[in-house]
Enzyme design. Structure first.
Site, short mmCIF file in Angstrom:
data_model
loop_
_atom_site.label_atom_id
_atom_site.label_comp_id
_atom_site.label_asym_id
_atom_site.label_seq_id
_atom_site.Cartn_x
_atom_site.Cartn_y
_atom_site.Cartn_z
N HIS A 23 11.56 73.81 -20.75
CA HIS A 23 11.90 73.67 -22.17
C HIS A 23 10.87 72.77 -22.87
O HIS A 23 10.36 73.12 -23.94
CB HIS A 23 13.31 73.07 -22.28
CG HIS A 23 13.76 72.76 -23.66
ND1 HIS A 23 14.76 73.46 -24.29
CD2 HIS A 23 13.38 71.79 -24.54
CE1 HIS A 23 14.96 72.94 -25.50
NE2 HIS A 23 14.13 71.93 -25.67
N GLU A 24 10.56 71.64 -22.25
CA GLU A 24 9.63 70.69 -22.87
C GLU A 24 8.20 71.22 -22.86
O GLU A 24 7.46 71.02 -23.83
CB GLU A 24 9.72 69.32 -22.19
CG GLU A 24 11.08 68.65 -22.30
CD GLU A 24 11.62 68.51 -23.71
OE1 GLU A 24 10.83 68.42 -24.68
OE2 GLU A 24 12.85 68.49 -23.87
N CYS A 80 18.55 71.15 -28.23
CA CYS A 80 17.24 70.57 -28.52
C CYS A 80 17.39 69.56 -29.65
O CYS A 80 18.07 69.83 -30.64
CB CYS A 80 16.27 71.68 -28.94
SG CYS A 80 14.61 71.10 -29.31
N LEU A 81 16.74 68.41 -29.50
CA LEU A 81 16.81 67.38 -30.53
C LEU A 81 16.18 67.84 -31.84
O LEU A 81 16.53 67.33 -32.90
CB LEU A 81 16.14 66.09 -30.04
CG LEU A 81 16.81 65.45 -28.82
CD1 LEU A 81 15.98 64.26 -28.33
CD2 LEU A 81 18.24 65.03 -29.13
N HIS A 121 7.63 73.36 -25.75
CA HIS A 121 7.31 72.62 -26.98
C HIS A 121 5.81 72.40 -27.11
O HIS A 121 5.26 72.50 -28.21
CB HIS A 121 8.01 71.26 -27.00
CG HIS A 121 9.41 71.29 -27.52
ND1 HIS A 121 9.72 71.66 -28.81
CD2 HIS A 121 10.58 70.98 -26.92
CE1 HIS A 121 11.02 71.58 -28.97
NE2 HIS A 121 11.57 71.17 -27.84
N GLY A 123 15.23 65.00 -22.79
CA GLY A 123 13.80 65.31 -22.76
C GLY A 123 13.24 65.29 -24.17
O GLY A 123 13.96 65.53 -25.14
N GLN A 127 7.43 66.62 -30.92
CA GLN A 127 8.70 66.42 -31.60
C GLN A 127 8.74 65.12 -32.41
O GLN A 127 9.63 64.94 -33.23
CB GLN A 127 9.86 66.46 -30.61
CG GLN A 127 10.09 67.83 -30.01
CD GLN A 127 11.22 67.81 -29.02
OE1 GLN A 127 11.00 67.55 -27.84
NE2 GLN A 127 12.43 68.06 -29.49
#
Length: 173
Positions: free
Chosen positions: A138-139, A96-97, A142, A48, A53
């Site tokens: 989660h996304e 997480c990236l 963000h 995701g 991001q």
């Protein structure tokens, strides 16, 4: 399509903490952004990615929960919002990236209903559970300027950021 740089907590925390703006319509420019985001997510690799991001404060998410040899199953969520969530919680070890190599357990609602526009600009409402529910929450976090490490104790959060900083410093050396 192109791979974009993924912002990380060690260098870009101020940007990552921004609240993203709603998108007025799905057009070719937005689809180009979503295509870049998908390519960036696959390259990372991840499941995701939110537009913030990659430094774009728009309410856009891409994800693909397919695994291994399964066919790719990309999802595009524009202006996603959770319209219902279960009282039942489910733990999941999240990563997480933007917080590379850090994994911690987070409790989130086990099931949610999410409303969004898709790649074509069609309005969709669907129920999510399991990994889809975890990932979409989660996304969406963000998009609100919230990282999964914000759910951790201050000590664990500070340690996570310090580890990311050290890894970046070691990589640069």
């Amino acid at each position: 399509m192109s791979v974009r740089r993924i912002l990380t907590v060690d260098q870009d925390l101020k940007v990552l903490k921004q609240k993203s703006s709603p998108v007025e319509r799905v057009d070719d420019d937005l689809r180009a952004l979503m295509d870049d985001m998908l390519e960036t997510m696959y390259d990372a690799p991840g499941i995701g990615l939110a537009a913030i991001q990659v430094g774009v404060p728009k309410r856009v998410i891409v994800m693909d929960l397919s695994r291994g040899d399964e066919p790719k199953a990309p999802r595009f969520l524009v202006n996603p919002e959770i319209v219902w969530s279960s009282e039942e919680l489910a733990p999941y070890e999240e990563g997480c990236l933007s917080v590379p190599e850090i994994y911690e357990e987070v409790q989130r609602p086990a099931r949610v209903r999410v409303r969004y526009m898709n790649y074509a600009g069609e309005r969709i409402e669907e129920d999510a559970d399991g990994l889809f529910a975890t990932c979409v929450q989660h996304e969406i976090d963000h998009l609100e300027g919230v990282l999964f490490i914000d759910y951790l104790s201050r000590l664990k959060r500070d340690r996570a950021v310090a580890k990311v900083r050290k890894a970046a410093k070691d990589e640069a050396a």
